[in-house]
Design an enzyme around this catalytic site. Structure first.
Site, mmCIF file in Angstrom:
data_model
loop_
_atom_site.group_PDB
_atom_site.id
_atom_site.type_symbol
_atom_site.label_atom_id
_atom_site.label_comp_id
_atom_site.label_asym_id
_atom_site.label_seq_id
_atom_site.Cartn_x
_atom_site.Cartn_y
_atom_site.Cartn_z
ATOM 1 N N ASP A 133 3.355 -5.056 -7.663
ATOM 2 C CA ASP A 133 3.992 -5.991 -8.599
ATOM 3 C C ASP A 133 5.299 -5.400 -9.136
ATOM 4 O O ASP A 133 6.208 -6.114 -9.500
ATOM 5 C CB ASP A 133 3.045 -6.448 -9.727
ATOM 6 C CG ASP A 133 2.437 -5.325 -10.527
ATOM 7 O OD1 ASP A 133 2.686 -4.139 -10.210
ATOM 8 O OD2 ASP A 133 1.690 -5.624 -11.473
ATOM 9 N N ASP B 24 0.131 -1.603 -6.364
ATOM 10 C CA ASP B 24 -0.269 -2.970 -6.036
ATOM 11 C C ASP B 24 0.924 -3.900 -5.867
ATOM 12 O O ASP B 24 0.759 -5.117 -5.780
ATOM 13 C CB ASP B 24 -1.252 -3.513 -7.080
ATOM 14 C CG ASP B 24 -0.618 -3.672 -8.454
ATOM 15 O OD1 ASP B 24 0.386 -2.976 -8.738
ATOM 16 O OD2 ASP B 24 -1.120 -4.490 -9.238
ATOM 17 N N SER C 173 -3.139 -0.644 -10.631
ATOM 18 C CA SER C 173 -1.681 -0.568 -10.519
ATOM 19 C C SER C 173 -1.245 0.844 -10.132
ATOM 20 O O SER C 173 -1.634 1.312 -9.076
ATOM 21 C CB SER C 173 -1.054 -1.015 -11.834
ATOM 22 O OG SER C 173 0.315 -1.283 -11.650
ATOM 23 N N ASP D 116 4.937 0.285 -6.748
ATOM 24 C CA ASP D 116 3.727 0.918 -7.274
ATOM 25 C C ASP D 116 2.544 0.551 -6.369
ATOM 26 O O ASP D 116 2.722 -0.040 -5.302
ATOM 27 C CB ASP D 116 3.491 0.505 -8.727
ATOM 28 C CG ASP D 116 3.280 -0.982 -8.872
ATOM 29 O OD1 ASP D 116 3.603 -1.732 -7.937
ATOM 30 O OD2 ASP D 116 2.794 -1.419 -9.940
#
Lengths: 486, 486, 486, 486
Positions: free
Chosen positions: D267, D265, D106, D263
């Protein structure tokens, strides 16, 4: 331009099925799909998604033709999933819920290639082919530049093979070391049939199991002649072996229980017995038809086949409690659809147990395409259970003839009309079917079919009977009289 | 830990050559390469680039082991080029100017896998293997996270096959329809040997030409026993055919001119004659050695081989004007390097014409690796030119024996030391070579070799002679006396 | 058909650079390569291998056009290596020792695409382009079906970026935290320039660093106008920052040392200073030219450029001890070849230090193609060493004008012939060069160039001088007199 | 071993989330899936197929960790589909009907990596994670060699983006040239969010839109601080622009309507307003929650959130006719499942309209995963319709505090038990919820939450109120008294 023949588009890559043609057809197919897709997301199960799986067999020209087809589809604005080399039934399986294009010339010589289109697992209908043909003739409209797409890559082979394996596993018995020889003919059966049989437990030896678009090992069409290496291999290996291809109490099997030959794209299958002889294609069909009818739980199980298929099929289907429905050559999927439509109106239950032309089998509960890999697996499981000899035993193989009587094109229609009356009169004890020519079926399961050739100046007589030459002579007399008198 | 055997790292994937081991070895290899690379760009031709080509054979475990190896190499900080499935000689070819890792257990059972490392086309030297081994034992240092790499994909097979074809094309004659049967053993020969032979003009029929890591068709090691299907296939096909495998004036060839069997990764080759019999591996070696010496333009052409290779090789090499140099088993590449080093000091001209162990041939002018695909192509061209019978004719095949005499480990060394004196005394007319055991060579080309086993409590006697049993009896007497007396 | 313009083949994918055209050109290129390749293996270093690396930029039409080009090349019988999306200089790098095709329309709008051909790192010569053009016009001959090929996949980007990094590392100083803003314009600079700069030690912030063939972020041609976001971003960030983009003793850098803008395929570069202003393209050229001449160890280092390039280049090159050679627009590679040929006759030592048109730089010691990624890296290293202000300081930026004088096409030739005499007479203190129009160079480094337009009914006057309007007025008077009098 | 934290497995690749760990976890996951899969074919819609989609974000270590994970899964005997680099929500989407593993840390620093497991679109439940953890601790059993698999390749990104686009298209209004700035943070938002917004009609300018695992452009966690380049870029561009980011009657938009930060990734999402200021995460949540409740046609629409989320959410949800259900942090999917289970018992209709933690939104009608790309698209459509200011207007943003009171671990439980009685007594006009700590909600929508820290020796007080400091002081008094008295 007469683009589609009975086997799709097919011909030499140097002057007929060229990259240019593939590009044009690709754009036409894309345009047609875009017009037909109500729900482009494919969430409506009745409407396939507007994406196209693109595959090809192992021909030398396959890379160049596939690239041109990809370009046409992408510039036509549909999503393209490149699936590389596949057997035709593997491509068909991958088109469930979407569209597909298979580049193959089946068993044609290596100079050729071809184009077959699929929609939701089934070959394009005549109506769809006509729509493509007319678009190709009209130069298909280009999609605007910002709707062009970029192809993705998928690898559906393993999933297809697993599905075949799971499906065939519901037939017959475990293979359990059964020894089988498979001649892949350097075609797309190579990565498919041997692996499925091995996963089902067989010990498989292959001939021509390397994919090579030059077909160096043998002619791509599997016949008694082109399969002579396989036949000799089996016959020699089985010499003096008591129960060939079966493991013994003491150890591994010797020889081969049977053999399999495929064409270049693995939709077609030929079975070789343990003496190295070809099992007649109608007998293979009859064995499968009987097995399918026996396992059907429909009230009225139907086997769809074509007029040239033998009466031995009818015998076995009847014995198993089903009935046969005949449709014209090359129209199995339309026959299936018709029966299913009728059935679903009545009970909602699919009544088609099986459908086939000689060498080409549609395993209806598995899917609506011709599938030689699935045939190989199902037959192997049946052989493992009962033995090939026992499977053939109930099938009566009567002598068969095919004869041509000269008839000018302009006389064909009046002659056939007249024969619809004259032939039943001449053979009053026969059941008559005039849907696709005139077919007479006798109480002893002898039959004859008279139909005009679509391409040559002949009327053809097919007959199968213990006294076949007498029957042909009688029919021929009637036919010649009618033609002369027309 | 004793990681590398004579054939690299090899064993069961469930408890020896596991993904964990592959990961560890990958990191060790990466660390070693990084330490050794003076010029990481590889522009200095003497220094291979610090990149690793990674390939594997068709084993079931290949995907998982290759992924683990890729992870180890990438986390070790060297560039990785994933090459997918390749024959071992194809990987070796692709490592020219860089490094390589081949995942194969050659002809071991399907439960196994293995790791072979290459540097600039040649297997790792003993010294390099020892360095890897010691790093694995010490837990290899990790590269810092920002030096980890991301693997690329390459497809070197087509380039390798083209190079083999071009190279072999300089030998013998055009294949021109010559018919050859190839048993690929479901291994990596399948996409290689049949295609090269076909491109050279042959008509090729394959057995077990589908790649399958279960090796369903036959045991992976090609022997007279595992090749019995191929042998029967050829023998039966050739029955009553006058000149089998040769096209006639009237048409295509019938039967097969010869057959080829490979192991799982196609470094090894076995030749079958037109009677379906295995041609002795030393005879194949002698034929190739003679051909190579005859075409060499060196002043002093050398063939490098191992002590267990037959005297028939020496006969043919001598007849062609060359000489034989023997090195210990598994050390062909070190032998080649030694001869080349000596030669280059003298004249700058490579003098090694050919190098081989039985079944394993290094085509030195083509490259420094064992190459069964290249052997297939070269032999086919030689057979097309002269016929297999004519090639074998000058080779004298004497009876051969291999005998083991019990000898405790602690007596091996003193016994061998003593035999170095005693044996020459017992056979005063023989030439003596004590480099790798004691080898005696007699004026009539008979020979015997006495050497201790590396793994078992034996001393081995090898002998080849028209009167081989007498010779073995004599040598055995001497050897037993010495062991007892030690 | 007038296929190739000065920038290769370029135009709308809907009606000019269509898949059909790409297919045809592919086959023409293949046919030409096959005819020209003496040594198809490419082992002869003077003869590139007959294989083609195929790449494309990130345009929406790229997938479809690339597939059509692949089809044409493959059906034309040359080996194809598909390299996916690359910057044009990355493709050029990958063509060393072989051929290449780049599909890009550079900075054209997203509706367009184009075709550029490479041979051994250099764009096709006029002669090669003419050969292709004539083959396209004649419908290129098809290769026989059995010479069609199957494309491989390669991934050359990482290798190219590493080579750029290693090469640039020999200039200037370590970047060491230098902060740089790069506007990739949604083009192929995105996967290239930021990564190279980061690997060289910079801290890089990107604008429009996502590849998108719609060029959503800005017009693809980098100009003062299209780069206004980048310019504002830098100017705002640098407000009140003492030494923008340089790390301080206390910590990370604030603001940006300079900015970079690329076109869609990253051959072109624009430099932004720390006030957010565009550095004049001739100044960038002069800075690089001076640096290259200073590091050259040739006796007679040459910078090749075009007639429209400023006299400030000559000043800096002369100051560094070199000389400038001018060739016509779009012909840098021919100029390089000519100088190298002359040089190699003399000393065997390459004398071309650098070659460039405004915005387009050929880093000759690195390779013979225009390379904006390499320029970014080299300039960053020079800036890290000296600062951008110091690099520009010695370059005198005089006012510049470009003026068009009407002249009917049929008077162009006689007028230019006459001007070759009249202009030198009118400006007796100027040095004269009549190779590409009439160029006058004055003792104070002022210059003017008079040349006919290739496409419109004009004669153009270029001039650069501290008193540029006076100079233009004087020249214009002479030119108009001559045109009228012709 | 304490493998899974609240965010899955996460840590440094050099000593925690190493290739060795990935290999082990891969095998554990495979073993668990094989045990749980009743129907390995996945035809039973209640049972996901035993195949695993494997993806990763753009981290430097991603290639090596993914290869190790692939090896573990393949040697564990489940089918693996390699999906390359994806945003986490893209991987989640691709796991519908099967399993998935996402390798991402993340927004952690580039030194780290992590492992997140998915089943049918939803992260592994606590129970599944515990099962994996225990298998890892026990050394997972190896699958027998002949059940090892070979990974396939899939490319699910385009399908995911199309689905997001189609879904978001049902909200708000057409983007129609709306200008948006997106800071992708060099992460996996880069190939996703800008493309979806562009396809929806926006004009998108990106910062840090090149994927780079070093995160050179900014820290990967999007905060007011790390997004300062984006904020300045927007603020400067919008200076003196009347209606920033909206196309005018005369032409293209100037400035930006709003900004987006993701961020590593994708999500998580942060929204920047047209002044360059961060919109509070609870306000974003309230806006989305209200929109979802308004479009719901359920009788009882529910928004699931966590106790730390603001009362402004409750206000807007209530105003729209819905209700809020709170579950503990990190357990959104369990909350959704619980509500759905209850709802389906009653009416068969899904009642969960939306679920979210601050920054993390589950678009329930689209799928059960956190999806920042989908949030970007939905918010853009809402802004296009009403403007960001209008969307925020009804949301009351009260001051917020988070305070820690020291409390030894052994007193936490008795203190909390006691507070469940004491706090309601102290604040008699508040509604009380004791499911996850003690939460008091006042008639004016002020609220406070008291809960023990899971990792430190504190009890935490959260409060939001127009008079927040008074409220905190009052609550703190009660809490301290209780702790002391325990």
């Amino acid at each position: 331009m007469d683009l589609f023949g009975t086997a799709g588009i097919r011909g030499s890559v140097e002057d007929r099925v060229t990259p240019e043609l593939a590009l044009t057809v690709g754009r036409a197919v894309a345009a047609e799909i875009r017009d037909r897709t109500d729900d482009p997301t494919g969430r409506d199960p009745a409407s396939p998604a507007s994406e196209v799986v693109l595959a090809r067999d192992g021909r030398v020209s396959g890379g160049a033709i596939a690239a041109a087809m990809e370009s046409g589809l992408a510039a036509g604005g549909v999503d393209v999933r490149r699936a590389g080399q596949l057997p035709t039934p593997g491509l068909a399986y991958a088109t469930r819920g979407r569209y597909g294009v298979m580049l193959t010339a089946s068993h044609n010589p290596p100079t050729d290639n071809g184009i077959k289109c699929f929609r939701d697992g089934v070959e394009f209908s005549d109506e769809l082919e006509a729509a493509i043909e007319s678009r190709v003739a009209d130069e298909p409209t280009r999609a605007p530049w910002d709707e062009w797409t970029e192809a993705d890559r998928i690898e559906p082979l393993a999933g297809y093979l697993r599905a075949v394996r799971d499906y065939a596993g519901t037939f017959g018995a475990d293979l359990d070391g059964l020894r089988i020889a498979v001649d892949c003919g350097n075609g797309m059966a190579a990565p498919a049939t041997p692996r499925v049989l091995r996963e089902l437990g067989a010990t498989v030896v292959t001939l021509n199991g390397n994919v090579d678009g030059h077909f160096p090992g043998r002619g791509s069409k599997p016949t008694s002649e082109t399969l002579r290496d396989l036949r000799a291999f089996i016959a020699d290996a089985n010499e003096d072996v008591p129960d060939p291809g079966r493991p013994t109490a003491d150890g591994d099997a010797e020889g081969f229980a049977f053999g399999i030959g495929h064409d270049g794209d693995a939709d077609r299958i030929v079975i070789i017995d343990d003496d190295g002889e070809v099992v007649h294609e109608d007998t293979v069909l009859a064995v499968l038809a009987e097995a399918y009818v026996r396992r059907s739980d429909a009230d009225d199980p139907v086997v769809v086949t074509t007029p040239n298929a033998s009466g031995r099929i009818d015998e076995r289907v009847r014995a198993a409690g089903g009935r046969v429905d005949r449709v014209r050559l090359g129209a199995l999927h339309e026959g299936i659809a018709a029966v299913q439509a009728a059935a679903s109106e009545a009970s909602g239950k699919t009544d088609v147990a099986f459908a086939a032309e000689p060498w080409k089998h549609v395993h209806v509960p598995f899917g609506g395409w011709i599938d030689g890999v699935c045939s190989a697996a199902v037959i192997a499981r049946l052989v493992a259970d009962e033995g090939l000899a026992a499977l053939r035993e109930p099938v009566t193989e009567r002598p068969y003839r095919k004869v041509s009587v000269t008839c000018p094109d302009d006389r064909k229609e009046p002659a056939m009309t007249r024969l619809e009356t004259v032939l039943p009169e001449a053979f009053p004890d026969a059941d008559v079917d005039t849907d696709h020519g005139v077919r007479l079926e006798f109480p002893d399961a002898s039959w004859t079919l008279v139909r005009p050739s679509g391409t040559e100046e002949y009327v053809r007589i097919y007959a199968e009977s213990d006294a076949v030459d007498d029957l042909v002579a009688d029919v021929r007399g009637v036919v010649e009289d009618v033609i002369e008198g027309t």
